[in-house]
Design a protein around this motif. Structure first.
Motif, PDB file in Angstrom:
ATOM      1  N   GLU A  80     -11.988  -4.469   3.544  1.00  0.00           N
ATOM      2  CA  GLU A  80     -12.321  -3.359   2.644  1.00  0.00           C
ATOM      3  C   GLU A  80     -11.499  -2.129   2.985  1.00  0.00           C
ATOM      4  O   GLU A  80     -11.013  -1.434   2.089  1.00  0.00           O
ATOM      5  CB  GLU A  80     -13.819  -3.052   2.759  1.00  0.00           C
ATOM      6  CG  GLU A  80     -14.299  -2.031   1.754  1.00  0.00           C
ATOM      7  CD  GLU A  80     -15.804  -1.834   1.834  1.00  0.00           C
ATOM      8  OE1 GLU A  80     -16.222  -0.663   1.713  1.00  0.00           O
ATOM      9  OE2 GLU A  80     -16.532  -2.811   1.996  1.00  0.00           O
ATOM     10  N   ALA A  81     -11.326  -1.861   4.282  1.00  0.00           N
ATOM     11  CA  ALA A  81     -10.525  -0.707   4.700  1.00  0.00           C
ATOM     12  C   ALA A  81      -9.070  -0.882   4.276  1.00  0.00           C
ATOM     13  O   ALA A  81      -8.437   0.072   3.810  1.00  0.00           O
ATOM     14  CB  ALA A  81     -10.627  -0.519   6.207  1.00  0.00           C
ATOM     15  N   ARG A  82      -8.558  -2.107   4.425  1.00  0.00           N
ATOM     16  CA  ARG A  82      -7.179  -2.356   3.994  1.00  0.00           C
ATOM     17  C   ARG A  82      -7.043  -2.181   2.487  1.00  0.00           C
ATOM     18  O   ARG A  82      -6.070  -1.607   2.005  1.00  0.00           O
ATOM     19  CB  ARG A  82      -6.757  -3.764   4.395  1.00  0.00           C
ATOM     20  CG  ARG A  82      -6.414  -3.886   5.849  1.00  0.00           C
ATOM     21  CD  ARG A  82      -5.878  -5.248   6.183  1.00  0.00           C
ATOM     22  NE  ARG A  82      -5.558  -5.307   7.609  1.00  0.00           N
ATOM     23  CZ  ARG A  82      -5.500  -6.398   8.309  1.00  0.00           C
ATOM     24  NH1 ARG A  82      -5.734  -7.558   7.727  1.00  0.00           N
ATOM     25  NH2 ARG A  82      -5.209  -6.373   9.578  1.00  0.00           N
ATOM     26  N   LYS A  83      -8.027  -2.681   1.757  1.00  0.00           N
ATOM     27  CA  LYS A  83      -7.998  -2.552   0.300  1.00  0.00           C
ATOM     28  C   LYS A  83      -8.052  -1.075  -0.093  1.00  0.00           C
ATOM     29  O   LYS A  83      -7.297  -0.629  -0.959  1.00  0.00           O
ATOM     30  CB  LYS A  83      -9.177  -3.314  -0.301  1.00  0.00           C
ATOM     31  CG  LYS A  83      -9.194  -3.345  -1.807  1.00  0.00           C
ATOM     32  CD  LYS A  83     -10.371  -4.169  -2.305  1.00  0.00           C
ATOM     33  CE  LYS A  83     -10.431  -4.186  -3.827  1.00  0.00           C
ATOM     34  NZ  LYS A  83     -11.576  -4.937  -4.313  1.00  0.00           N
ATOM     35  N   SER A  84      -8.932  -0.335   0.545  1.00  0.00           N
ATOM     36  CA  SER A  84      -9.061   1.095   0.261  1.00  0.00           C
ATOM     37  C   SER A  84      -7.769   1.826   0.625  1.00  0.00           C
ATOM     38  O   SER A  84      -7.292   2.676  -0.131  1.00  0.00           O
ATOM     39  CB  SER A  84     -10.239   1.676   1.044  1.00  0.00           C
ATOM     40  OG  SER A  84     -10.299   3.057   0.884  1.00  0.00           O
ATOM     41  N   ALA A  85      -7.215   1.487   1.795  1.00  0.00           N
ATOM     42  CA  ALA A  85      -5.967   2.129   2.225  1.00  0.00           C
ATOM     43  C   ALA A  85      -4.834   1.793   1.268  1.00  0.00           C
ATOM     44  O   ALA A  85      -4.009   2.660   0.944  1.00  0.00           O
ATOM     45  CB  ALA A  85      -5.616   1.692   3.640  1.00  0.00           C
ATOM     46  N   ASP A  86      -4.792   0.540   0.808  1.00  0.00           N
ATOM     47  CA  ASP A  86      -3.754   0.147  -0.142  1.00  0.00           C
ATOM     48  C   ASP A  86      -3.919   0.912  -1.452  1.00  0.00           C
ATOM     49  O   ASP A  86      -2.934   1.380  -2.030  1.00  0.00           O
ATOM     50  CB  ASP A  86      -3.802  -1.359  -0.391  1.00  0.00           C
ATOM     51  CG  ASP A  86      -2.642  -1.842  -1.229  1.00  0.00           C
ATOM     52  OD1 ASP A  86      -1.506  -1.409  -0.966  1.00  0.00           O
ATOM     53  OD2 ASP A  86      -2.872  -2.644  -2.159  1.00  0.00           O
ATOM     54  N   TYR A  89      -2.795   4.343  -0.841  1.00  0.00           N
ATOM     55  CA  TYR A  89      -1.338   4.325  -0.745  1.00  0.00           C
ATOM     56  C   TYR A  89      -0.721   4.288  -2.136  1.00  0.00           C
ATOM     57  O   TYR A  89       0.204   5.053  -2.437  1.00  0.00           O
ATOM     58  CB  TYR A  89      -0.892   3.115   0.082  1.00  0.00           C
ATOM     59  CG  TYR A  89       0.595   2.864   0.040  1.00  0.00           C
ATOM     60  CD1 TYR A  89       1.472   3.636   0.789  1.00  0.00           C
ATOM     61  CD2 TYR A  89       1.130   1.862  -0.767  1.00  0.00           C
ATOM     62  CE1 TYR A  89       2.831   3.423   0.747  1.00  0.00           C
ATOM     63  CE2 TYR A  89       2.490   1.631  -0.812  1.00  0.00           C
ATOM     64  CZ  TYR A  89       3.334   2.409  -0.057  1.00  0.00           C
ATOM     65  OH  TYR A  89       4.682   2.191  -0.120  1.00  0.00           O
ATOM     66  N   GLN A  90      -1.234   3.386  -2.979  1.00  0.00           N
ATOM     67  CA  GLN A  90      -0.713   3.280  -4.341  1.00  0.00           C
ATOM     68  C   GLN A  90      -0.914   4.584  -5.102  1.00  0.00           C
ATOM     69  O   GLN A  90      -0.028   5.023  -5.845  1.00  0.00           O
ATOM     70  CB  GLN A  90      -1.393   2.116  -5.084  1.00  0.00           C
ATOM     71  CG  GLN A  90      -1.088   0.747  -4.508  1.00  0.00           C
ATOM     72  CD  GLN A  90       0.384   0.402  -4.554  1.00  0.00           C
ATOM     73  OE1 GLN A  90       1.129   0.872  -5.407  1.00  0.00           O
ATOM     74  NE2 GLN A  90       0.816  -0.417  -3.623  1.00  0.00           N
ATOM     75  N   GLN A  91      -2.079   5.193  -4.923  1.00  0.00           N
ATOM     76  CA  GLN A  91      -2.376   6.459  -5.593  1.00  0.00           C
ATOM     77  C   GLN A  91      -1.426   7.550  -5.120  1.00  0.00           C
ATOM     78  O   GLN A  91      -0.893   8.317  -5.933  1.00  0.00           O
ATOM     79  CB  GLN A  91      -3.825   6.862  -5.325  1.00  0.00           C
ATOM     80  CG  GLN A  91      -4.263   8.110  -6.051  1.00  0.00           C
ATOM     81  CD  GLN A  91      -5.710   8.484  -5.735  1.00  0.00           C
ATOM     82  OE1 GLN A  91      -6.326   7.901  -4.857  1.00  0.00           O
ATOM     83  NE2 GLN A  91      -6.227   9.448  -6.449  1.00  0.00           N
ATOM     84  N   ILE A  92      -1.202   7.627  -3.802  1.00  0.00           N
ATOM     85  CA  ILE A  92      -0.307   8.652  -3.247  1.00  0.00           C
ATOM     86  C   ILE A  92       1.120   8.417  -3.735  1.00  0.00           C
ATOM     87  O   ILE A  92       1.814   9.372  -4.113  1.00  0.00           O
ATOM     88  CB  ILE A  92      -0.381   8.653  -1.705  1.00  0.00           C
ATOM     89  CG1 ILE A  92      -1.735   9.212  -1.261  1.00  0.00           C
ATOM     90  CG2 ILE A  92       0.745   9.466  -1.097  1.00  0.00           C
ATOM     91  CD1 ILE A  92      -2.024   9.027   0.219  1.00  0.00           C
ATOM     92  N   VAL A  93       1.550   7.153  -3.740  1.00  0.00           N
ATOM     93  CA  VAL A  93       2.908   6.843  -4.209  1.00  0.00           C
ATOM     94  C   VAL A  93       3.047   7.203  -5.689  1.00  0.00           C
ATOM     95  O   VAL A  93       4.044   7.802  -6.100  1.00  0.00           O
ATOM     96  CB  VAL A  93       3.248   5.352  -3.953  1.00  0.00           C
ATOM     97  CG1 VAL A  93       4.493   4.936  -4.699  1.00  0.00           C
ATOM     98  CG2 VAL A  93       3.401   5.102  -2.461  1.00  0.00           C
TER      99      VAL A  93
END
Length: 160
Positions: A80-86, A89-93
């Motif tokens: 879940e943390a990886r999914k949230s971080a991804d 990340y996508q949002q920031i990119v």
């Protein structure tokens, strides 16, 4: 010599029977009672040890289940943390790309505006130079019509 008589054998057998009965009543029964009591104590101790062993095995099984459940929960939390971080990340990119696009568009617009200002300024300076040059060439003839015709003629030649 040894004298073997019938009565001697009978009394010996009777003595043995009496001795056997006496031993049985006074010796074997108490010892059997003590042995039975010891057996009961041993059974109780064995039963208690078996119950404790069963309880320990149950606790070990519960511990293993909890450990497996904790491991599964850990993996879920990490996923879940990886999914949230991804996602972040996508949002920031995406936001960075949008900002870069806005900055690029703004810079292009600013460059075009500055280019237009420079061209307009250059045209004005050129027009002033032309007016000054034609004034010197023409002499004293000035006027909007003469200025406009000379300027248009210069622009046409400069554009070629």
């Amino acid at each position: 010599m040894i004298n073997i008589s019938f009565w001697n054998i009978i009394w010996t057998v009777v003595n043995l029977l009496i001795l056997f009965i006496a031993f049985r009543i006074f010796f074997f029964k108490p010892i059997a009672g003590i042995i039975a009591k010891r057996q009961e104590e041993a059974d109780v101790i064995f039963k208690s040890a078996q119950e404790k062993e069963d309880a320990a095995e149950e606790k070990a099984r519960q511990y293993e289940e909890k450990l497996a459940e904790a491991e599964k929960e850990k993996k879920e939390i990490i996923a879940e943390a990886r999914k949230s971080a991804d996602g972040q990340y996508q949002q920031i990119v995406a936001q960075a790309k949008a900002n870069a696009s806005e900055i690029k568009t703004a810079a292009a617009a600013e460059a075009n505006r500055e280019k237009d200002q420079i061209i307009a300024s250059a045209k004005k300076e050129i027009a002033d130079i032309i007016v000054d040059a034609t004034t010197k060439v023409v002499g004293g003839q000035t006027g909007a019509e003469v200025d406009s015709s000379l300027f248009d003629e210069f622009i046409d030649k400069a554009g070629e």
